[in-house]
Design a protein around this motif. Structure first.
Motif, short mmCIF file in Angstrom:
data_model
loop_
_atom_site.label_atom_id
_atom_site.label_comp_id
_atom_site.label_asym_id
_atom_site.label_seq_id
_atom_site.Cartn_x
_atom_site.Cartn_y
_atom_site.Cartn_z
N ALA A 127 59.79 44.94 65.98
CA ALA A 127 59.18 43.97 66.62
C ALA A 127 60.08 42.96 66.94
CB ALA A 127 58.05 43.41 65.70
N SER A 128 59.92 42.24 68.42
CA SER A 128 60.47 40.90 68.52
C SER A 128 59.17 40.14 68.98
CB SER A 128 61.26 41.12 69.98
OG SER A 128 60.47 41.30 71.05
N LEU A 129 59.23 38.83 68.81
CA LEU A 129 58.17 38.26 68.87
C LEU A 129 58.11 37.40 70.37
CD1 LEU A 129 58.62 35.90 65.44
CD2 LEU A 129 57.46 37.97 66.06
N GLY A 130 56.73 37.29 70.82
CA GLY A 130 56.65 36.63 72.02
C GLY A 130 56.07 35.26 71.75
N ASN A 131 55.61 34.67 72.83
CA ASN A 131 54.84 33.29 72.78
C ASN A 131 53.62 32.99 72.14
OD1 ASN A 131 54.64 34.46 75.58
ND2 ASN A 131 53.21 32.59 75.67
N HIS A 132 52.85 34.10 72.01
CA HIS A 132 51.65 34.26 71.24
C HIS A 132 51.73 34.64 69.72
CE1 HIS A 132 48.78 33.27 74.64
NE2 HIS A 132 49.68 34.25 75.20
N ASP A 133 52.93 34.97 69.20
CA ASP A 133 53.17 35.35 68.03
C ASP A 133 53.51 34.28 67.00
OD1 ASP A 133 52.67 38.07 68.82
OD2 ASP A 133 54.89 38.36 69.56
N ALA A 134 52.79 34.40 66.02
CA ALA A 134 53.27 33.37 64.66
C ALA A 134 54.65 33.78 64.30
CB ALA A 134 52.26 33.27 63.79
N ARG A 135 55.49 33.05 63.85
CA ARG A 135 56.73 33.20 63.38
C ARG A 135 56.60 34.23 62.02
NH1 ARG A 135 61.68 29.64 64.67
NH2 ARG A 135 62.07 30.33 66.81
N GLU A 136 55.48 33.77 61.34
CA GLU A 136 55.22 34.70 60.08
C GLU A 136 55.40 35.98 60.39
OE1 GLU A 136 54.99 30.29 59.32
OE2 GLU A 136 53.80 31.97 60.96
N GLN A 137 55.10 36.68 61.52
CA GLN A 137 55.08 37.90 61.66
C GLN A 137 56.42 38.80 61.19
OE1 GLN A 137 53.99 39.28 65.53
NE2 GLN A 137 52.06 38.04 65.59
N ARG A 138 57.49 38.07 61.13
CA ARG A 138 58.72 38.44 60.76
C ARG A 138 58.57 39.02 59.40
NH1 ARG A 138 59.71 33.13 60.41
NH2 ARG A 138 60.84 32.21 58.73
N TYR A 139 57.64 38.79 58.65
CA TYR A 139 57.69 39.19 56.89
C TYR A 139 56.58 40.41 57.17
CZ TYR A 139 59.49 34.70 56.26
OH TYR A 139 60.20 33.66 56.22
N TYR A 140 55.77 40.64 58.18
CA TYR A 140 55.00 42.01 58.17
C TYR A 140 55.97 43.31 58.19
CZ TYR A 140 51.26 45.06 59.95
OH TYR A 140 50.37 46.13 60.21
N LYS A 141 55.50 43.79 57.10
CA LYS A 141 56.59 45.04 56.80
C LYS A 141 56.42 46.12 58.01
CE LYS A 141 57.20 48.66 53.30
NZ LYS A 141 56.66 49.13 52.05
N LEU A 142 55.32 46.36 58.65
CA LEU A 142 55.43 47.43 59.44
C LEU A 142 55.89 46.98 60.80
CD1 LEU A 142 51.53 48.77 58.99
CD2 LEU A 142 53.84 49.57 58.02
N PHE A 143 56.27 45.62 60.93
CA PHE A 143 57.25 45.31 62.22
C PHE A 143 58.64 45.54 61.90
CE2 PHE A 143 53.84 42.47 64.36
CZ PHE A 143 53.27 43.56 64.62
N ASN A 144 59.10 45.81 60.85
CA ASN A 144 60.40 46.05 60.57
C ASN A 144 61.37 45.14 60.65
OD1 ASN A 144 60.39 48.93 59.25
ND2 ASN A 144 59.24 49.10 61.03
#
Length: 309
Positions: A127-144
């Motif tokens: 994953a990369s993050l968009g403007n709708h995405d919480a920055r905490e998504q970077r810890y979600y395992k399946l986004f690697n």
């Protein structure tokens, strides 16, 4: 938005064309298409135009997808259908991975459930993050993402390809310095950045992000980037080559803005703002083949790109 603009100012200081799509040219402008991965195919079969070689790198591109809608699930089914005959090993996510709330049940409904067949088949999503995405998504395992807002990875040692996932909402000087260092030190033939906001786009809603382009394009040119993958505008668009670089907008994985491609922009080589879609690609040597596939299983754009040297 004000924070993003401020960050940008700081940094600047430092191949078959289908039917029913908006803005469709008569044929691909990048290179010729193949006749199909399996020759003569039965009616209703996917008309993929990819070499599908055993030793090539195969990947998909998906963006602006996490809606939980029927359309997202239908496109996810097409992604699995493509994977059944074209075994791509990874998916680059160009941002806006979840819309609305981001509770555990939302990750399940908007990501884990629709793409379960691919996840079960061993496909990895980066994953990369968009403007709708919480920055905490970077810890979600399946986004690697391994806890990183931006990162790079090389899928395998046998392929001379490195991907660079950027965080384009807040392109800080630290991130740009990291990106240049990564580009400079990489010995890969293909250096493929992917991120959310498009430096070039014909979108009526968003369009080209000129400030981001001022920051990134000089690096793309200096370090022989050939292809750039983005989202944000809710359609598919392949831009006419800009200074020798081919830009894609693949913001059509779940969200869609029908009629949003500006036909008068002069930038569009091929586009589809009439249906959800994703892209698959194959790199073999100095060539990258690509197919754009709609929710209905139509291959509406295809071609081959020869890398810059």
């Amino acid at each position: 938005m004000l924070k993003r603009c401020s960050a940008l100012v700081t940094v600047v200081g430092l191949l078959m064309i289908g039917r029913g799509s908006a803005t469709m040219p008569a044929g691909p402008v990048i290179g010729p298409a193949l006749s199909g991965v399996e020759g003569q195919q039965p009616p209703g079969a996917l008309a993929l135009t990819l070499p599908n070689k055993g030793d090539s790198l195969k990947f998909a591109v998906l963006g602006d997808f996490g809606t939980g809608s029927n359309e997202q699930y239908q496109l996810a089914a097409q992604m699995k259908r493509v994977h059944d005959v074209f075994r791509y090993e990874l998916v680059t996510l160009v941002g806006d991975n979840l819309y609305g709330s981001e509770r555990p049940q939302d990750f399940k409904k908007k990501f884990e459930d629709p793409y379960k067949p691919l996840l079960d088949a061993g496909v990895k999503f980066y994953a990369s993050l968009g403007n709708h995405d919480a920055r905490e998504q970077r810890y979600y395992k399946l986004f690697n993402m391994d806890g990183n807002l931006y990162y790079s990875f090389k899928p395998s040692l046998k392929h001379s390809v490195r991907f660079f996932a950027l965080e384009s909402s807040y392109p800080t000087p630290e991130q740009i310095a990291w990106f240049e260092k990564e580009l400079k030190e990489s010995d890969s033939d293909w250096k493929i950045p992917y991120f959310h906001h498009p430096p070039y786009s014909s979108g009526d809603r968003h369009g080209s992000d000129a400030r981001l382009r001022e920051v990134l394009e000089p690096l793309f040119l200096r370090y022989n980037v050939s292809v750039v993958l983005t989202g944000h505008d809710h359609f598919y668009e392949r831009l006419k080559p800009q200074k020798g670089i081919v830009y894609f907008v693949v913001g059509s994985g779940g969200q869609l803005r029908k009629g949003n491609i500006d036909k008068n922009s002069g930038l569009t080589a091929a586009g589809n703002d009439q249906d959800q879609s994703f892209m698959v690609a194959e790199i073999n040597g100095d060539e990258m083949w690509f197919n754009a596939v709609s929710r209905k299983g139509q291959v509406f754009d295809s071609g081959v790109i020869t890398r810059r040297k």
